[in-house]
Every structure is written in C-alpha cells, then in structure tokens.
Design a protein around this motif. Structure first.
Motif, PDB file in Angstrom:
ATOM      1  N   ILE A   1      -8.622 -25.354 -17.215  1.00 46.40           N
ATOM      2  CA  ILE A   1      -7.952 -26.519 -16.647  1.00 46.40           C
ATOM      3  C   ILE A   1      -6.988 -27.085 -17.684  1.00 46.40           C
ATOM      4  O   ILE A   1      -7.168 -26.906 -18.892  1.00 46.40           O
ATOM      5  N   THR A   2      -5.964 -27.776 -17.194  1.00 49.53           N
ATOM      6  CA  THR A   2      -4.965 -28.359 -18.079  1.00 49.53           C
ATOM      7  C   THR A   2      -4.888 -29.864 -17.846  1.00 49.53           C
ATOM      8  O   THR A   2      -4.986 -30.342 -16.714  1.00 49.53           O
TER       9      THR A   2
ATOM     10  N   VAL B   1       1.310 -35.099 -13.907  1.00 49.51           N
ATOM     11  CA  VAL B   1       0.359 -34.904 -12.806  1.00 49.51           C
ATOM     12  C   VAL B   1       1.020 -35.211 -11.463  1.00 49.51           C
ATOM     13  O   VAL B   1       0.695 -34.585 -10.445  1.00 49.51           O
ATOM     14  N   THR B   2       1.947 -36.161 -11.436  1.00 48.93           N
ATOM     15  CA  THR B   2       2.683 -36.434 -10.196  1.00 48.93           C
ATOM     16  C   THR B   2       3.481 -35.208  -9.765  1.00 48.93           C
ATOM     17  O   THR B   2       3.580 -34.897  -8.571  1.00 48.93           O
ATOM     18  N   ALA B   3       4.033 -34.476 -10.748  1.00 47.54           N
ATOM     19  CA  ALA B   3       4.787 -33.253 -10.455  1.00 47.54           C
ATOM     20  C   ALA B   3       3.866 -32.047 -10.261  1.00 47.54           C
ATOM     21  O   ALA B   3       4.357 -30.941  -9.977  1.00 47.54           O
ATOM     22  N   ARG B   4       2.551 -32.262 -10.424  1.00 47.62           N
ATOM     23  CA  ARG B   4       1.542 -31.201 -10.285  1.00 47.62           C
ATOM     24  C   ARG B   4       1.750 -30.102 -11.332  1.00 47.62           C
ATOM     25  O   ARG B   4       1.444 -28.934 -11.089  1.00 47.62           O
ATOM     26  N   THR B   5       2.233 -30.479 -12.509  1.00 44.96           N
ATOM     27  CA  THR B   5       2.404 -29.538 -13.617  1.00 44.96           C
ATOM     28  C   THR B   5       1.100 -29.329 -14.366  1.00 44.96           C
ATOM     29  O   THR B   5       0.914 -28.301 -15.019  1.00 44.96           O
ATOM     30  N   VAL B   6       0.199 -30.305 -14.303  1.00 44.32           N
ATOM     31  CA  VAL B   6      -1.119 -30.209 -14.938  1.00 44.32           C
ATOM     32  C   VAL B   6      -2.192 -30.526 -13.904  1.00 44.32           C
ATOM     33  O   VAL B   6      -1.897 -31.087 -12.837  1.00 44.32           O
ATOM     34  N   ASP B   7      -3.433 -30.186 -14.226  1.00 44.65           N
ATOM     35  CA  ASP B   7      -4.540 -30.450 -13.306  1.00 44.65           C
ATOM     36  C   ASP B   7      -4.964 -31.917 -13.317  1.00 44.65           C
ATOM     37  O   ASP B   7      -5.470 -32.419 -12.326  1.00 44.65           O
TER      38      ASP B   7
ATOM     39  N   ALA C   1     -20.566 -25.829 -20.103  1.00 46.53           N
ATOM     40  CA  ALA C   1     -20.269 -26.019 -18.680  1.00 46.53           C
ATOM     41  C   ALA C   1     -19.353 -24.939 -18.124  1.00 46.53           C
ATOM     42  O   ALA C   1     -19.090 -24.923 -16.918  1.00 46.53           O
ATOM     43  N   GLY C   2     -18.858 -24.057 -18.981  1.00 47.06           N
ATOM     44  CA  GLY C   2     -17.992 -22.986 -18.502  1.00 47.06           C
ATOM     45  C   GLY C   2     -16.622 -23.467 -18.065  1.00 47.06           C
ATOM     46  O   GLY C   2     -15.998 -22.869 -17.184  1.00 47.06           O
ATOM     47  N   VAL C   3     -16.141 -24.563 -18.669  1.00 52.99           N
ATOM     48  CA  VAL C   3     -14.810 -25.084 -18.345  1.00 52.99           C
ATOM     49  C   VAL C   3     -14.015 -25.184 -19.640  1.00 52.99           C
ATOM     50  O   VAL C   3     -14.447 -25.838 -20.601  1.00 52.99           O
ATOM     51  N   SER C   4     -12.857 -24.534 -19.663  1.00 45.27           N
ATOM     52  CA  SER C   4     -12.023 -24.525 -20.854  1.00 45.27           C
ATOM     53  C   SER C   4     -10.822 -25.451 -20.634  1.00 45.27           C
ATOM     54  O   SER C   4     -10.023 -25.248 -19.720  1.00 45.27           O
ATOM     55  N   LEU C   5     -10.717 -26.482 -21.475  1.00 44.66           N
ATOM     56  CA  LEU C   5      -9.655 -27.485 -21.324  1.00 44.66           C
ATOM     57  C   LEU C   5      -8.531 -27.247 -22.321  1.00 44.66           C
ATOM     58  O   LEU C   5      -8.765 -27.109 -23.517  1.00 44.66           O
ATOM     59  N   ASN C   6      -7.314 -27.250 -21.821  1.00 48.78           N
ATOM     60  CA  ASN C   6      -6.107 -27.287 -22.653  1.00 48.78           C
ATOM     61  C   ASN C   6      -5.475 -28.660 -22.448  1.00 48.78           C
ATOM     62  O   ASN C   6      -4.906 -28.933 -21.390  1.00 48.78           O
ATOM     63  N   TYR C   7      -5.609 -29.536 -23.455  1.00 51.25           N
ATOM     64  CA  TYR C   7      -5.106 -30.903 -23.335  1.00 51.25           C
ATOM     65  C   TYR C   7      -3.967 -31.138 -24.306  1.00 51.25           C
ATOM     66  O   TYR C   7      -4.076 -30.824 -25.496  1.00 51.25           O
ATOM     67  N   GLN C   8      -2.866 -31.705 -23.802  1.00 48.94           N
ATOM     68  CA  GLN C   8      -1.698 -31.999 -24.616  1.00 48.94           C
ATOM     69  C   GLN C   8      -1.530 -33.511 -24.747  1.00 48.94           C
ATOM     70  O   GLN C   8      -1.426 -34.219 -23.742  1.00 48.94           O
ATOM     71  N   SER C   9      -1.488 -34.006 -25.983  1.00 54.61           N
ATOM     72  CA  SER C   9      -1.306 -35.430 -26.258  1.00 54.61           C
ATOM     73  C   SER C   9       0.191 -35.738 -26.283  1.00 54.61           C
ATOM     74  O   SER C   9       0.850 -35.607 -27.315  1.00 54.61           O
TER      75      SER C   9
END
Length: 337
Positions: free
Chosen positions: A28-29, A69-75, A51-59
């Motif tokens: 997930i992003t 998220v409005t543009a649905r570019t990230v989850d 939990a078997g969930v890999s997060l890619n988070y950008q600050s």
C-alpha cells in the motif's frame, strides 16, 4: 554431494513459509503529513512482518497528501489539517484520526536554555506579524522577569511547503490574536509577514539551529530528538506549561470527540491544568469508492493492526494514542465494512 543436496532441500522447505508470506504481502502507498511520518514508518516496520502489509509512505506535507489521495495517486493521504465535510463528500473520502501530538516553538537565543523562555500566544503572534523584532522587547521581558534577554534580532522561520503543521500553528495564533485572525488567518499555506521559509520539519529545524535569534515551529518529537531548545507557553489559565507527553495527554483528555464533525476535534488552547495549548490529531484520508478493493482492505488491515498493537510505538515517539472508544468508531466507519 548427496548430503549437500539434502541440506539445501531442507533449507528451502524451512524458508518456504516465510517466502510465501512475503510473496503475498500486500503493498500500500501513503503520502502527506511530515508530523505523522515517524509513527507511520514505525507502524509500517511492524505491519510488514506481523500483518503482511507493506507500506511505502512519503513525507511530502499535508497539502500534497490531500491532493494525492484526491487524485487517487496513493491509497491513503495523511494530513494534520482536517478536510471540511463538503470537500470530503465531493472527493469521496473517509477521514479519521490516528494519533495526537504537540507542535512546539523552537528557538536559538544566545544565553537562553531550553524551556527557560516564556511566551504567550498573543506575543507569539506579534513576533510572526513582525511587530516584535528583538528578543529584549518589553512585551517579552514582561513575561520573563529575571531572565537576561539579549539585544538580538528575532529571525522568524516558517514552513515554505503546504503544511498541516502550519495549519495547526496558524489556527492557534488566530485563536489567540484578533490581529492575526484578520491579517493572516489559518491555512496550510499563508501569506507570512516576513521571515524565512523552509521545507518540512527538517528544513525549519536546520534553519533555526543555524540562525542566531531564530524562532520556528515543529512537531515536539522532532525538537526532542534533535535537542533543539523549546519554550514554555501560557495556557488558558495563565500558567506557563512545559511541552511534553504529559501536557499533550492532558490536552487530549479534554477533547470533545462526540461532537467533532468527521473526527475533526479542536484541541487548541483547551481547558484544564497543565494543558499544552498547541495540540492536534493527525488524520488519514481514504477513498470511499476505491477501485481496487484488495488494496483498500489492506489499508484498513494496516490501521486496524496498528490501532491494536501500536500504542507503545506511538508513546515512544512522543505521540498520544487515540482513546479506545475513538478507535472503535473509526473502525466501525470504514467504507464497505
């Protein structure tokens, strides 16, 4: 050779469950709030294996998080500035809080140690309006009897990027100063009266540390980890409060969650003893009409796991965990649940 082949076969059989788990880990992003980045990174490290969930988070800042998220570019997007109800509806987004934390003024004043300087919200606003320009100004001196204040020019530093931290900080100034409210207001980006802009907590912190006479604002955990001097702030009762997890928790305890639209609770200058006046929840935004149901469910799984197991990590990073009743309301409101 036969023994070596048997050893390799046994090794593959032993590793197979781990490899299978990793192969099926959901990716997930997320992007947005720098204020929340440390806790999402900590939760992500735990959730990947457990939990078997890999997060890619950008600050990248709260404004960018909302836009992405409005543009649905990230989850999911992350923002310290809550979205208004009409914008949530038009963008088909569900908003919920994750943790609570404090925003603190940081300073670089010769001869003044951390938490020696006392400031009020009104004086802080006058500094950022450019009306108080020296650290030995009479208005600052009146709050600090007995403290030797140098004749050094004040160098205000603010966020240059669209920032939820700026939204929280300027919302506090607007609440404490009618002049700030009428001249500047509260937003993720505002027209500053002067001073230097810097990107992110790192940029503000670095600028303050490098500039004699500087003042800025960052999340408390950043200031503490980097040993940047903070100040005492006057609370609603006129007492001067130290920024720490105790005063943030006191602010969170006074929150009126039951009457907060879309969980956008007001924690600024709250009532009570030893309450830090600049406290905010940070928020996550997820689509209510996600095109990929599996990824959407992985987002919910990530936050469910983090809510149930992540309080210790939050406290270690100087955040205040959400009350259990609020977590339950958040989980009950997940779209499609």
């Amino acid at each position: 050779m036969l023994n070596r082949n048997r050893f390799l076969a046994a090794l593959l059989l032993t590793a197979a469950p781990v490899m299978a788990h990793q192969a099926h880990a959901a990716d997930i992003t997320g992007a947005g709030s720098s204020f929340a980045a440390p806790i999402y990174q900590a939760w992500g490290d735990s959730a990947k294996s457990a939990a078997g969930v890999s997060l890619n988070y950008q600050s990248v800042g709260s404004s960018a998080g909302q836009n992405l998220v409005t543009a649905r570019t990230v989850d999911f997007g992350a923002s310290d500035a809550p979205m208004a109800a009409d914008k949530l509806a038009s963008a088909s987004l569900y908003q919920f809080p994750t943790v609570i934390g404090g925003i603190v003024p940081i300073v670089n004043i010769p001869g003044v140690a951390s938490n020696q300087l006392k400031l009020s919200g009104a004086v802080l606003a006058e500094i950022y309006l450019g009306n108080i320009t020296s650290w030995n100004d009479p208005k600052i001196a009146a709050l600090n009897p007995g403290l030797s204040l140098p004749d050094v020019a004040i160098a205000p530093v603010h966020r240059a990027d669209g920032s939820g931290t700026t939204f929280v900080f300027t919302s506090y100034l607007a609440k404490m100063s009618s002049g700030w409210q009428s001249q500047v207001g509260a937003a993720t980006s505002v027209q500053w009266a002067g001073g230097a802009g810097a990107r992110g907590n790192d940029g503000v912190g670095s600028s303050v540390r490098a500039t004699e006479g500087a003042i800025g604002y960052v999340e408390y955990a950043y200031a503490r980890r980097n040993s940047i001097p903070t100040v005492l702030l006057q609370d609603k009762d006129g007492e001067f409060v130290t920024p720490d997890i105790t005063s943030f928790t006191a602010a969170a305890a006074s929150a009126d969650w039951d009457h907060a639209s879309h969980f956008a609770v007001d924690l600024l200058n709250g009532p009570g003893k030893s309450v830090w006046p600049i406290v905010s929840a940070t928020f996550v935004l997820v689509p209510t009409n996600a095109k990929d149901a599996a990824r959407a469910n992985a987002v919910y799984k990530f936050f469910d796991y983090s809510f149930h197991t992540g309080d210790a990590a939050a406290k270690k990073l100087d955040y205040v965990p959400l009350p259990e009743s609020v977590k339950q309301k958040v989980e009950a409101g997940y779209p499609g649940k």
